[in-house]
Design an enzyme around this catalytic site. Structure first.
Site, PDB file in Angstrom:
ATOM      1  CB  ALA A  88      -1.009   0.032   1.125  1.00  0.00           C
ATOM      2  CB  THR A  89       4.233   2.084   0.948  1.00  0.00           C
ATOM      3  OG1 THR A  89       4.081   1.699   2.466  1.00  0.00           O
ATOM      4  CG2 THR A  89       5.212   3.295   0.858  1.00  0.00           C
ATOM      5  CG  ASN A 168      -2.657   3.739  10.289  1.00  0.00           C
ATOM      6  OD1 ASN A 168      -3.162   4.789   9.511  1.00  0.00           O
ATOM      7  ND2 ASN A 168      -1.398   3.953  10.912  1.00  0.00           N
ATOM      8  CB  SER A 216      -1.471  -3.451   2.425  1.00  0.00           C
ATOM      9  OG  SER A 216      -0.571  -4.085   2.862  1.00  0.00           O
ATOM     10  CG  HIS A 218       1.408  -6.510   5.582  1.00  0.00           C
ATOM     11  ND1 HIS A 218       1.723  -5.886   6.747  1.00  0.00           N
ATOM     12  CD2 HIS A 218       1.798  -5.388   4.705  1.00  0.00           C
ATOM     13  CE1 HIS A 218       2.295  -4.954   6.733  1.00  0.00           C
ATOM     14  NE2 HIS A 218       2.218  -4.548   5.600  1.00  0.00           N
ATOM     15  CB  THR A 257       9.193  -9.901 -13.030  1.00  0.00           C
ATOM     16  OG1 THR A 257      10.150  -9.556 -14.078  1.00  0.00           O
ATOM     17  CG2 THR A 257       9.018 -11.278 -12.892  1.00  0.00           C
ATOM     18  CB  CYS A 343       8.963   2.284  19.646  1.00  0.00           C
ATOM     19  SG  CYS A 343       7.592   2.658  20.919  1.00  0.00           S
TER      20      CYS A 343
HETATM   21  C1  LIG Z   1       0.149  -0.444   6.546  1.00  0.00           C
HETATM   22  C2  LIG Z   1      -0.534   0.713   6.063  1.00  0.00           C
HETATM   23  C3  LIG Z   1      -0.331   1.277   4.738  1.00  0.00           C
HETATM   24  C4  LIG Z   1       1.283   0.683   4.018  1.00  0.00           C
HETATM   25  O1  LIG Z   1       1.072  -0.655   3.445  1.00  0.00           O
HETATM   26  P1  LIG Z   1       2.395  -1.540   3.196  1.00  0.00           P
HETATM   27  O2  LIG Z   1       1.616  -2.430   2.511  1.00  0.00           O
HETATM   28  O3  LIG Z   1       2.954  -1.950   4.367  1.00  0.00           O
HETATM   29  O4  LIG Z   1       3.177  -0.577   2.541  1.00  0.00           O
HETATM   30  C5  LIG Z   1      -0.745   2.272   4.361  1.00  0.00           C
HETATM   31  N1  LIG Z   1      -1.841   2.798   4.854  1.00  0.00           N
HETATM   32  C6  LIG Z   1      -2.484   2.166   5.724  1.00  0.00           C
HETATM   33  C7  LIG Z   1      -3.868   2.897   6.340  1.00  0.00           C
HETATM   34  C8  LIG Z   1      -1.695   1.009   6.720  1.00  0.00           C
HETATM   35  O5  LIG Z   1      -2.077   0.747   7.903  1.00  0.00           O
END
Ligand SMILES: *Cc1c(COP(=O)(O)O)cnc(C)c1O
Length: 411
Positions: A88-89, A168, A216, A218, A257, A343
Site C-alpha cells: 500500500a505504500t 490505522n 495491502s 499483509h 516482473t 518507537c
Molecule cells: C500498513 C498501512 C499502509 C502501508 O502498507 P504497506 O503494504 O505495508 O506498504 C498504508 N496505509 C495504511 C492505512 C496502513 O495501515
C-alpha cells in the site's frame, strides 16, 4: 518464566501461546489457507507471468488472472482495474503522484487529512515541495473530518481528494460514502486508502464513488510486500503517470516482473476476506468490547481515543493518564501491542494522529493500540486485559518513578 504459570497451563487443550499478538494494525498473521495457496508458486509453478512461449509462463499468467478476479470481487470492480504493487505504500504513492503529475497543469491541488498514513502524508508533502498546493483537513476529537471542511477545501484547481477509509491508529471510519458523493459533485478524483478497513468492512467502489483505492495484503491475512491499486477506467477514467518505468507490465502503470507468489497470496486473502469478513467483524467486536469493558472496570482512569461509534470492530486505543506506553509495555512482556509513540525513531515522538485529534503530547505518548484479528480468542483477550490492568496499577502506584527511558521498544 513467571508469565507461563497462568491458569490455562492446567488445561493443555486450550493452552495459550505467549506472547499474545494483538497488533493487527501493524500486520496480521498470514492465514494458513493463504500460505497453502502460495506454496506451489515457489516450486512447480514458478514461471514468469510475462513469458509467452511456454506453459510455465501461461500457468503463472493464469494464476495472476485468478488473483486479479479475486481482488476485483472484493471491492466490486473489473479485474482490469486492478494494478498489482509492492504494497500500500507504493499504491498510495502511485495514486497521489501518478494523478498529480499527469493532470498538472492546470489541475494540481490535492486535499487530504492530517491523520492519514505516512505513505499518503509524505507523498503529499513531496508533491507540495514540487509546487502542488496541499490542503490538510483537520479532524475533531472523534478523529473524523467534517464534510463542510472538505467541501470548502475543494477548488477549481483540485485534482484529487485522498481520505482513508479507516485509521490505522485509532480505527475510526471516515464518512467514505459522503466523501465519494461530494467528490463526484465537484468533479474531482477520490483516492481512498482502504488498507485497514478491508479485513472488517464491505467496500464497494461503485456504491461509494471511489476512483482509486489502496490495498495491502499483509493487513488482511496475506503476505507482506504485495498490494494493489484500484484505478477506475470508466465514468470517469483515471489516468496515471507511472512511478516505475520498464517492461510495461500492468498496462504500463507498474513495470516489473509480477510477484506471483505474493499476488496469489493476496488473491486468496481477498477471497477469504469477502467470505469471512462479516463473521470475523462480529466476533472481533464482541471480543474488543469485552477487552474495553474489562480495562475500564479494572482501571477506570483509562481514556479511549476516537469515536467508538464509527470505528473498526477490531481496534482499541487507550491511554492511562501519567503512564508512558513504553513503561506499560515493558511491564507486560506477554502482550504484543502497538503504541502511540513512534518507537522506531530515536526520539519518542507522539503520534501525529492523536496530536491532530487534540490529544495532549503526554497522553498521546502513553497510548496503547490494540488490534484484534481473525484468530484472537477470548482467553487471549482476558489475559491481555488482566495484564494491562496489572501493569497500569503497578506503574500507577509510583508514576513519577517509572524509569521510562530505560526501556526500549521495537518498531
Ligand atoms: C500498513 C498501512 C499502509 C502501508 O502498507 P504497506 O503494504 O505495508 O506498504 C498504508 N496505509 C495504511 C492505512 C496502513 O495501515
Amino acid at each position: 518464566m513467571l508469565l507461563a504459570l497462568g491458569w490455562w497451563e492446567k488445561e493443555p487443550a486450550r493452552k495459550m501461546k505467549l506472547p499474545i499478538y494483538m497488533d493487527s494494525h501493524a500486520t496480521t498473521p498470514c492465514d494458513p489457507r493463504v500460505v497453502e495457496a502460495m506454496l506451489p508458486t515457489f516450486s512447480e509453478q514458478f514461471g514468469n507471468a510475462s513469458s509467452r512461449n511456454h506453459v510455465f509462463g501461461w500457468q503463472a499468467e493464469a494464476l495472476i488472472d485468478k488473483a486479479r478476479e479475486q481482488v476485483a470481487a472484493l471491492i466490486h470492480c473489473r479485474p482490469d482495474e486492478i494494478i498489482f504493487t509492492s504494497g500500500a505504500t507504493e499504491s498510495d504513492n502511485l495514486a497521489l503522484k501518478g494523478t498529480a503529475h499527469l493532470y498538472a497543469p492546470p489541475r494540481r491541488a490535492i486535499v487530504t487529512c492530517a491523520t492519514e498514513h505516512r505513505a499518503v502524508l509524505d507523498s503529499c508533502r513531496r508533491l507540495e515541495r514540487e509546487g502542488f498546493p496541499l490542503t490538510l483537513l483537520p479532524v475533531g476529537r472523534d478523529g473524523l473530518i467534517r464534510l463542510a471542511d472538505l467541501a470548502a477545501a475543494i477548488g477549481t484547481d483540485t485534482i484529487l481528494v485522498s481520505i482513508m477509509a479507516a485509521n490505522n491508529e485509532v480505527g475510526v471510519v471516515q464518512p467514505v460514502r459522503e466523501i465519494g458523493q461530494l467528490c463526484k459533485e465537484k468533479g474531482v478524483f477520490f483516492h481512498c486508502d482502504a488498507v485497514q478497513a478491508l479485513s472488517c468492512e464491505r467496500l464497494d467502489v461503485q456504491e461509494l464513488g471511489i476512483d482509486l483505492l489502496s490495498i495491502s495484503a499483509h493487513k488482511m491475512y496475506g503476505p507482506k510486500g504485495v498490494g494493489a491499486l484500484y484505478v477506475r477506467r470508466h465514468n470517469p477514467r483515471v489516468r496515471l503517470e507511472p512511478l516505475l518505468n520498464g517492461g510495461g507490465h500492468e498496462r504500463g502503470l507498474r513495470s516489473g516482473t509480477l510477484n506471483v507468489p505474493g499476488i496469489v497470496g493476496l488473491g486468496q486473502a481477498a477471497e477469504l476476506a469477502a467470505a469471512e469478513r462479516d463473521a470475523d467483524a462480529a466476533r472481533m467486536r464482541v471480543l474488543r468490547d469485552r477487552l474495553l469493558e474489562r480495562i475500564l472496570t479494572g482501571a477506570p482512569e483509562a481514556i479511549v481515543h476516537g469515536s467508538m461509534e464509527r470505528r473498526l470492530p477490531n481496534n482499541l486505543n487507550v491511554s492511562f493518564p501519567g503512564l508512558a506506553s513504553a513503561a506499560l509495555m515493558a511491564a507486560m512482556p506477554g502482550v504484543a501491542i502497538g503504541a502511540g509513540a513512534a518507537c522506531a525513531s530515536a526520539t519518542l515522538e507522539p503520534s501525529h494522529v492523536l496530536r491532530a485529534m487534540g490529544v495532549s503530547p503526554a497522553l498521546a505518548e502513553g497510548s496503547l493500540r490494540f488490534g484484534l484479528h481473525r484468530f484472537t480468542t477470548v482467553e487471549e483477550v482476558d489475559y491481555v486485559a488482566a495484564e494491562v490492568i496489572r501493569a497500569a496499577t503497578r506503574l500507577g502506584l509510583t508514576p513519577a518513578d517509572a524509569p521510562v527511558q530505560d526501556y526500549e521498544c521495537s518498531a
